[in-house]
Design an enzyme around this catalytic site. Structure first.
Site, PDB file in Angstrom:
ATOM      1  N   ASP A   1      -7.945   3.748   1.022  1.00 61.64           N
ATOM      2  CA  ASP A   1      -7.018   4.217   2.052  1.00 61.64           C
ATOM      3  C   ASP A   1      -7.817   4.737   3.255  1.00 61.64           C
ATOM      4  OD1 ASP A   1      -5.162   5.496   3.574  1.00 61.64           O
ATOM      5  OD2 ASP A   1      -4.294   6.660   1.927  1.00 61.64           O
TER       6      ASP A   1
ATOM      7  N   CYS B   1       0.865  -1.185   0.000  1.00 61.38           N
ATOM      8  CA  CYS B   1       0.000   0.000   0.000  1.00 61.38           C
ATOM      9  C   CYS B   1       0.894   1.225   0.000  1.00 61.38           C
ATOM     10  CB  CYS B   1      -1.000  -0.029   1.158  1.00 61.38           C
ATOM     11  SG  CYS B   1      -0.264  -0.034   2.799  1.00 61.38           S
TER      12      CYS B   1
ATOM     13  N   ARG C   1      -3.332  -0.571   5.546  1.00 60.63           N
ATOM     14  CA  ARG C   1      -3.940  -1.672   4.805  1.00 60.63           C
ATOM     15  C   ARG C   1      -3.049  -2.899   4.656  1.00 60.63           C
ATOM     16  NH1 ARG C   1      -5.242   1.950  -0.284  1.00 60.63           N
ATOM     17  NH2 ARG C   1      -3.348   2.915   0.560  1.00 60.63           N
TER      18      ARG C   1
HETATM   19  P1  4NP Z   1      -1.825   2.856   4.031  1.00 62.08           P
HETATM   20  O1  4NP Z   1      -2.428   4.239   4.585  1.00 62.08           O
HETATM   21  O2  4NP Z   1      -1.300   3.146   2.644  1.00 62.08           O
HETATM   22  O3  4NP Z   1      -2.994   1.937   4.016  1.00 62.08           O
HETATM   23  O4  4NP Z   1      -0.729   2.451   5.011  1.00 62.08           O
HETATM   24  C1  4NP Z   1      -1.668   5.415   4.660  1.00 62.08           C
HETATM   25  C2  4NP Z   1      -0.887   5.653   5.771  1.00 62.08           C
HETATM   26  C3  4NP Z   1      -0.146   6.831   5.868  1.00 62.08           C
HETATM   27  C4  4NP Z   1      -0.204   7.755   4.846  1.00 62.08           C
HETATM   28  C5  4NP Z   1      -0.987   7.511   3.729  1.00 62.08           C
HETATM   29  C6  4NP Z   1      -1.719   6.337   3.634  1.00 62.08           C
HETATM   30  N1  4NP Z   1       0.539   8.975   4.953  1.00 62.08           N
HETATM   31  O5  4NP Z   1       0.385   9.829   4.062  1.00 62.08           O
HETATM   32  O6  4NP Z   1       1.297   9.145   5.900  1.00 62.08           O
END
Ligand code: 4NP
Length: 156
Positions: A124, A10, A16
């Protein structure tokens, strides 16, 4: 039975993909399907950190401990080490395609497209509330159980 080597990817590797890793490991254990499973992110904001507390909590509510996982970024060796590399959303798949060498392109898939045949993103949840994490959990859990059936067809 050949163990399938699976990488979930991800953006941040804190919401995720760590959840997907924990869910698949648990379901594979229950079904005695041997897998090597890991997760990584395309972004580098949280390197070395534990998963988001909301992902840890939703996993815990479903009897899965993901608290020991640590955030890492996708590396070039991942494209040799894994049979299947799953992006959680279309943006992740696009980034993976840019990073991967030509021979690895066929290993990259949108997770729910490969698992369920529906080209849907696992959204997300970073800026969402608890409900968003429950929705993601359900999508990942349904996807993983279907994926295990597909692995039985391909890695036997
Ligand atoms: P992930 O969610 O891709 O599901 O881990 C996110 C976690 C952090 C960030 C973006 C998406 N961020 O911009 O820090």
């Amino acid at each position: 039975m050949k163990p399938a080597r699976i990488l979930f990817v991800c953006l941040g590797n804190i919401c995720r993909s760590p959840l997907a890793e924990g869910i698949l490991r648990q379901q594979a254990g229950e079904t005695r399907r041997e897998v090597t499973v890991d997760s990584a992110g395309t972004g580098g904001w949280h390197l070395g950190n534990a998963p988001d507390p909301r992902s840890i909590a939703v996993a815990e509510r479903h009897g899965i401990d993901i608290g020991q996982q640590r955030c890492r970024r996708v590396e070039q060796t991942d494209f040799e080490r894994f049979d299947l590399i799953f992006g959680m959303d279309h943006g992740n798949v696009e980034q993976l395609r840019l990073l991967a060498p030509p021979p690895a392109q066929t290993r990259i898939h949108l997770f729910l497209d490969y698992a369920l045949g529906t080209a849907l993103d696992v959204p997300d949840p970073y800026y969402s509330g608890v409900d968003g994490f429950e929705t993601v959990y359900t999508m990942l859990s349904d996807g993983c159980s279907s994926l295990i059936g597909r692995l039985d067809e391909r890695f036997s």
